[in-house]
Enzyme design. Sequence first.
Site, PDB file in Angstrom:
ATOM      1  CB  THR A  97     -28.948  -7.255 -12.384  1.00 11.71           C
ATOM      2  OG1 THR A  97     -29.255  -8.202 -13.399  1.00 11.71           O
ATOM      3  CG2 THR A  97     -30.228  -6.863 -11.660  1.00 11.71           C
ATOM      4  CE  LYS A 172     -32.572 -10.074 -13.848  1.00  6.60           C
ATOM      5  NZ  LYS A 172     -31.101 -10.067 -13.976  1.00  6.60           N
ATOM      6  CE  LYS A 240     -26.764  -7.298  -7.642  1.00  8.92           C
ATOM      7  NZ  LYS A 240     -26.940  -7.039  -9.103  1.00  8.92           N
TER       8      LYS A 240
END
Length: 293
Positions: A97, A172, A240
């Site tokens: 990711t 995502k 993050k």
Amino acid sequence: MRTVAFIGLGVMGYPMAGYLARAGHSVRVYNRTASRAQQWLADYSGEACATPEEAARDAEVVFACVGNDDDLRQVVAGEQGAFAGMDSGTLFVDHTTASADVARELAAIGREKGIGFLDAPVSGGQAGAENGALTVMVGGEEADYQRAYPLIDCYARALNRLGPVGSGQLCKMVNQICIAGVVQGLAEGLHFARAADLDAEQVIEVISKGAAQSWQMENRYKTMLARDYEHGFAVDWMRKDLAIVLDEARRNGALLPVTALVDQFYSEVQAMGGGRWDTSSLLARLTNVRSFD
């Protein structure tokens, strides 16, 4: 049987690479901590390599699942990175990711070498990886997607191409936006139920049959009520991801007030020492102020 490489054997990559080995493919692995690769070899058949370049050499498809943009650049295009060992006509599939920008950047470098590139972040957490039931969001060329599909399908429950390189990462980001809001709503609902002296489990039993139902409600409410936050995706990782989301939103003009607020709430959870708790620990932030026990 195909010869593949897998770079990054964390809580996600370890079982994903394992599913490729169990499917009969010849798997070469690399992990920054070499002992982790040796542990993987004790569980699965394959070969451990000293560098990403060595792992990628002679592989038809190279997979990666590492920590962030900088980690990805290093294992792909850095000294002794995977691209150094890959031939023209091979394919790189990134399950990290990361940002859409780094996907486009690495795809451009790969294109100059004749290497295909797919950004393919996953959702489903550690349990999804271990059960071979991940949702995989893919960006890249259709031909590359079709080449990778049978391999990714070894550990995927759902697998879709969303568009050109970068589209998987953007999808995502949508996933993380939605999760952040849903988990905060569930935390507030459970907090309110306790404050109102209701049986929170009974409340969930009722409302989970209606419009309030969600995966988070079904799978996390019991552990949240038990103050058990050792399940799946960590707060540090979510922050993050949300940093990537908010940075992208500043560029494309999307307004994400709830996401930005929940990101602040997660920073408070980190300050409580909960950086490694799972994302459902938003309830801990609320109960830290008032205890119902």
